[in-house]
Design a protein around this motif. Sequence first.
Motif, short mmCIF file in Angstrom:
data_model
loop_
_atom_site.label_atom_id
_atom_site.label_comp_id
_atom_site.label_asym_id
_atom_site.label_seq_id
_atom_site.Cartn_x
_atom_site.Cartn_y
_atom_site.Cartn_z
N LEU A 56 0.84 -1.21 0.00
CA LEU A 56 0.00 0.00 0.00
C LEU A 56 0.87 1.25 0.00
CD1 LEU A 56 -2.70 -1.10 2.63
CD2 LEU A 56 -2.92 -1.10 0.14
N LYS A 57 2.08 1.10 0.58
CA LYS A 57 3.00 2.25 0.62
C LYS A 57 3.41 2.68 -0.79
CE LYS A 57 4.95 0.27 4.78
NZ LYS A 57 5.96 -0.72 5.16
N PHE A 58 3.25 1.77 -1.74
CA PHE A 58 3.63 2.08 -3.12
C PHE A 58 2.41 2.51 -3.94
CE2 PHE A 58 6.88 -0.70 -1.46
CZ PHE A 58 8.05 -0.11 -1.90
N LYS A 59 1.39 2.94 -3.22
CA LYS A 59 0.17 3.48 -3.82
C LYS A 59 -0.62 2.46 -4.63
CE LYS A 59 1.70 8.21 -3.57
NZ LYS A 59 2.18 9.40 -4.22
N LEU A 60 -0.50 1.21 -4.26
CA LEU A 60 -1.39 0.22 -4.88
C LEU A 60 -2.71 0.24 -4.10
CD1 LEU A 60 0.84 -2.98 -5.42
CD2 LEU A 60 0.42 -1.11 -6.99
N SER A 61 -3.79 -0.08 -4.78
CA SER A 61 -5.07 -0.14 -4.08
C SER A 61 -5.06 -1.39 -3.19
CB SER A 61 -6.22 -0.23 -5.09
OG SER A 61 -6.18 -1.51 -5.71
#
Lengths: 207, 123
Positions: free
Chosen positions: A97-102
């Motif tokens: 999530l830290k890598f902006k994945l949903s």
Amino acid sequence: MGFLDFINNFFNGFFQKKKHVRLGIYGPTNSGKSTLANRICRDWIGEELSTVSNIPHETREINVKERVTVKSDGKKLTFNIIDTPGIATKIDYEDFLKFKLSPKEAKERAREATKGVIESIRWLENVDSVIVVLDATKNPYSQVNITIIGNLAARNIPVIIAANKVDLKKANIEKVRSAFPQYGVVGISAEFGNNMEDFYKSLVKLV
Amino acid sequence: MLTLQYLPYDQIRNLSSETRIKKLINLVKENKILLLEGKLNPFEEAKLIEKTMEQISKRFKGIEICTVYPENKNIEMFGKLRNEILRLLGHRQGLTIIGPATIVKEIKRDPNKIELLTKPLRK
């Protein structure tokens, strides 16, 4: 079928069945395995093998490129290159999530990543030689590194260690060398192509 | 609360590799940090990772593992380690630390020290 056809078919079949060395690329996650696989493929066959990214577990399936021929020091080596997913002992979808994945993408990635690790371990049975790619900016004394190298040693599989990311200031090749003094360690930057000549020389020698 | 459990090698000695690994994972899944006398062989270590991956879920995120050897005083240990691995003997030597990744953030190993970093417990 005449005698000559028989001889022809026999020798064609014989050479077609000749297996090339299966060269595995192993290592922990984000050490640059796919970047190195791409570098080798780009250098020798002019095309890439795997997609790369900064998000861990980008490679979640085994990728194979057949018949890659490397030449170094007047010697020639043809092998099938096997890029494996990074080996890890833990996978938490929240890390993605830290890598902006949903959340959905992160969960899916985590699920696929666990399968990738399992596949990597199972493929240890199917490789003849291995390049272990370690991130030279990180502590080499991790259990994952030791488990990978221990498994290869127990199977008598020849190993070369690529201490990757030497273009970064924090890189410490000597630390990698002292952690694994019984193996050949070559410092490289797979991304920028630093020291690849030495790497190919060691690779041809190894196999 | 953090639970450390010491597991003498005798308790797993007569188990098959599969049962041994299952036992270790089940204990770790109870949120215990295991201090196992001795070490697994390289094949079992790989199998432990494989089985751990098969069980990853919302609650179980995996493990942190580290093996400490009596020779862990200097960097020569890895040369010795290789010989040990090849012989696949001496399982009772050393200590293996295995903890759940939800509790153990990292086990840092340098030649001369081991640091076990834990995560803050979620309420």
